[in-house]
Design a protein around this motif. Structure first.
Motif, short mmCIF file in Angstrom:
data_model
loop_
_atom_site.label_atom_id
_atom_site.label_comp_id
_atom_site.label_asym_id
_atom_site.label_seq_id
_atom_site.Cartn_x
_atom_site.Cartn_y
_atom_site.Cartn_z
N LEU A 16 0.83 -1.20 0.00
CA LEU A 16 0.00 0.00 0.00
C LEU A 16 0.87 1.26 0.00
O LEU A 16 0.62 2.21 -0.74
N ALA A 17 1.93 1.21 0.81
CA ALA A 17 2.83 2.37 0.86
C ALA A 17 3.51 2.58 -0.48
O ALA A 17 3.68 3.72 -0.94
N GLY A 18 3.89 1.47 -1.14
CA GLY A 18 4.53 1.58 -2.46
C GLY A 18 3.59 2.22 -3.47
O GLY A 18 3.97 3.13 -4.22
N MET A 19 2.34 1.74 -3.45
CA MET A 19 1.36 2.27 -4.39
C MET A 19 1.09 3.74 -4.11
O MET A 19 0.99 4.56 -5.03
N ALA A 20 1.02 4.09 -2.81
CA ALA A 20 0.76 5.48 -2.44
C ALA A 20 1.88 6.38 -2.97
O ALA A 20 1.61 7.46 -3.53
N ALA A 21 3.14 5.94 -2.82
CA ALA A 21 4.26 6.75 -3.29
C ALA A 21 4.19 6.96 -4.79
O ALA A 21 4.34 8.08 -5.30
N ASP A 22 3.90 5.85 -5.52
CA ASP A 22 3.79 5.98 -6.99
C ASP A 22 2.68 6.94 -7.37
O ASP A 22 2.81 7.79 -8.25
N GLY A 23 1.53 6.76 -6.71
CA GLY A 23 0.36 7.57 -7.04
C GLY A 23 0.59 9.04 -6.76
O GLY A 23 0.28 9.90 -7.59
N LEU A 24 1.19 9.33 -5.59
CA LEU A 24 1.44 10.74 -5.24
C LEU A 24 2.42 11.37 -6.23
O LEU A 24 2.28 12.52 -6.62
N ALA A 25 3.40 10.57 -6.65
CA ALA A 25 4.38 11.10 -7.62
C ALA A 25 3.70 11.39 -8.95
O ALA A 25 3.89 12.45 -9.56
N ALA A 26 2.88 10.42 -9.41
CA ALA A 26 2.22 10.60 -10.71
C ALA A 26 1.32 11.83 -10.68
O ALA A 26 1.27 12.62 -11.64
N ILE A 27 0.62 12.01 -9.57
CA ILE A 27 -0.30 13.15 -9.46
C ILE A 27 0.48 14.46 -9.35
O ILE A 27 0.22 15.43 -10.06
N GLY A 28 1.46 14.45 -8.46
CA GLY A 28 2.22 15.68 -8.23
C GLY A 28 3.01 16.13 -9.45
O GLY A 28 3.20 17.32 -9.68
N ASP A 29 3.47 15.16 -10.25
CA ASP A 29 4.29 15.52 -11.42
C ASP A 29 3.48 15.73 -12.68
O ASP A 29 4.05 16.05 -13.73
N ALA A 30 2.16 15.52 -12.62
CA ALA A 30 1.36 15.63 -13.85
C ALA A 30 1.57 17.01 -14.47
O ALA A 30 1.33 18.02 -13.83
N PRO A 31 2.04 17.06 -15.72
CA PRO A 31 2.36 18.36 -16.34
C PRO A 31 1.11 19.13 -16.79
O PRO A 31 1.16 20.34 -16.96
N ASP A 32 0.01 18.44 -17.00
CA ASP A 32 -1.19 19.14 -17.46
C ASP A 32 -2.42 18.35 -17.03
O ASP A 32 -2.31 17.27 -16.42
N LEU A 33 -3.55 18.88 -17.33
CA LEU A 33 -4.79 18.27 -16.86
C LEU A 33 -5.05 16.90 -17.48
O LEU A 33 -5.62 16.02 -16.84
N ASP A 34 -4.59 16.72 -18.70
CA ASP A 34 -4.76 15.40 -19.33
C ASP A 34 -3.97 14.34 -18.57
O ASP A 34 -4.46 13.24 -18.29
N ALA A 35 -2.72 14.68 -18.23
CA ALA A 35 -1.87 13.74 -17.51
C ALA A 35 -2.43 13.49 -16.11
O ALA A 35 -2.38 12.36 -15.59
N LEU A 36 -3.00 14.53 -15.53
CA LEU A 36 -3.57 14.38 -14.20
C LEU A 36 -4.77 13.44 -14.22
O LEU A 36 -4.93 12.58 -13.36
N GLU A 37 -5.56 13.60 -15.27
CA GLU A 37 -6.73 12.72 -15.41
C GLU A 37 -6.28 11.27 -15.62
O GLU A 37 -6.85 10.34 -15.05
N ALA A 38 -5.20 11.11 -16.38
CA ALA A 38 -4.67 9.75 -16.59
C ALA A 38 -4.19 9.15 -15.27
O ALA A 38 -4.42 7.97 -14.98
N ALA A 39 -3.55 9.96 -14.44
CA ALA A 39 -3.07 9.49 -13.13
C ALA A 39 -4.26 9.13 -12.23
O ALA A 39 -4.24 8.14 -11.50
N ARG A 40 -5.30 9.94 -12.30
CA ARG A 40 -6.49 9.64 -11.49
C ARG A 40 -7.09 8.29 -11.88
O ARG A 40 -7.36 7.44 -11.03
N VAL A 41 -7.22 8.08 -13.19
CA VAL A 41 -7.79 6.81 -13.64
C VAL A 41 -6.90 5.65 -13.21
O VAL A 41 -7.38 4.62 -12.75
N ALA A 42 -5.58 5.84 -13.33
CA ALA A 42 -4.64 4.75 -13.02
C ALA A 42 -4.66 4.37 -11.54
O ALA A 42 -4.55 3.19 -11.20
#
Ligand code: DAH
Length: 349
Positions: A16-42
């Motif tokens: 769970l901690a591993g997944m949380a770290a990946d997720g927070l990184a993907a969200i925090g680094d999303a360069p634009d709204l499209d990437a952010l939406e992709a991170a949300r879905v993932a």
């Protein structure tokens, strides 16, 4: 990395901690709204988000471990959701990379594109053919002296040919030129032979506006002066031109008269609109006159200060609008003057 089938609390919290770290990184680094939406879905998506695996795995844990695991699950989920909301706000505020939804079926806005007039295209094409033969462009004034327009070109003061040419006088002896032939004399005065020039330009005449005439139109003058130039050169050059421009269309020379040439000839091309059968554009003859030509009259050479014993020359004057009619299959010359974009748009090269 997948959870084991029978995960321990330790397995669960580590993954769970591993997944949380990946997720927070993907969200925090999303360069634009499209990437952010992709991170949300993932990570948080209802169908395949990574979070679902942990939600399901809660049921696989030992009973005693469930409360602790559930708490951690809720914390991670909240963290991800919060990070998502923050990043969303950041990107929205900066407007960075925000793309409105794209409707690819929307017709494009028409772009205004300028284009060359068909007669200009023809003049350029003709100039290109003659350029290969060593002809340079020469220009002369449209408001021309009577002497250049008529006298130097061997028109007798009261010659009936001048009736055809009667035009607007701007001053006593300055008129709107009735042909481009005065450029011949202006060039011969300035430059010594050998001379090969092409002089395009507008001319003005007392002509009616009908299917094949206009009171203002473009002409292209040609002049070649050198030692030993003969009618053979005239015929060969103009024949070559006709073949280059019109391909296999038949061409013919007819004897004619101009005060500034002797002998004189007109050149006709088999009418391309009716393939020689006879139509309104060629007045039923099957032929279209495209130019006048001839051997430069010695009087013209002498008027320009050229020794007519030493030099000879040939010249022509053609009507590019007539030629454009033939090239583009235009029955009535007046459409070239109408500025009707629906017509002009059809002819662009
Ligand atoms: N200038 C004549 C016209 O406007 C056309 C012409 C005929 C020009 C014979 C020439 C020529 O140079 O040799 O009708």
């Amino acid at each position: 990395m997948r959870l084991p089938d029978q995960p321990s609390l330790r397995d669960y919290t580590d993954h769970l901690a591993g997944m949380a770290a990946d997720g927070l990184a993907a969200i925090g680094d999303a360069p634009d709204l499209d990437a952010l939406e992709a991170a949300r879905v993932a990570f948080l998506g209802d169908r395949r988000g990574e979070i679902l695996e942990f939600q399901r795995a809660l049921g696989l844990l030992a009973r005693d471990d469930k409360p602790e695991a559930g708490k951690r699950f809720n914390t991670v989920k909240r963290q991800l959701e919060q990070a998502l909301a923050e990043r969303h706000a950041e990107l929205g505020r900066a407007g960075a990379g925000y793309h409105p939804p794209l409707d690819r079926t929307m017709p494009a806005r028409p772009q205004w594109r300028g284009a060359k007039h068909p007669v200009t295209l023809v003049i350029e094409e003709i100039a290109a053919i003659f350029r290969e033969l060593g002809f340079t462009i020469a220009l002369g004034p449209e408001a021309e002296r009577e002497w250049y327009n008529f006298t130097s070109l061997n028109f007798p003061a009261d010659h009936p040919a001048m009736d055809m040419h009667d035009t607007l006088y701007v001053q006593d002896d300055v008129l709107l030129r009735t042909h481009t032939s005065p450029v011949q004399v202006r060039t011969l005065q300035r430059y010594a032979p050998p001379i090969r020039i092409l002089a395009p330009g507008n001319v003005y005449r007392r002509d009616f506006f009908d299917a094949s005439h206009a009171p203002m139109f473009a002409q292209i003058e040609g002049l070649c002066v050198d030692e030993g130039v003969s009618f053979v050169d005239l015929k060969a050059t103009l024949g070559h031109f006709a073949q280059r421009f019109f391909g296999s269309a038949r061409a013919r020379f007819r004897p004619s008269f101009f005060p500034f040439t002797e002998p004189s000839a007109e050149m006709d091309i088999e009418c391309q609109l009716c393939q020689g059968a006879g139509c309104a554009a060629c007045k039923g003859t099957g032929w279209m006159e495209i130019l006048g030509s001839g051997m430069v009259h010695p009087a013209v050479l002498e008027a320009a200060g050229i020794d007519s014993e030493k030099y000879t020359g040939w010249a022509f004057g053609m009507g590019p609008a007539r030629i454009a009619q033939q090239r583009y299959g235009v029955g009535d010359i007046r459409v070239f003057y109408d500025s009707d974009v629906r017509f002009l748009e059809q002819i662009t090269e």
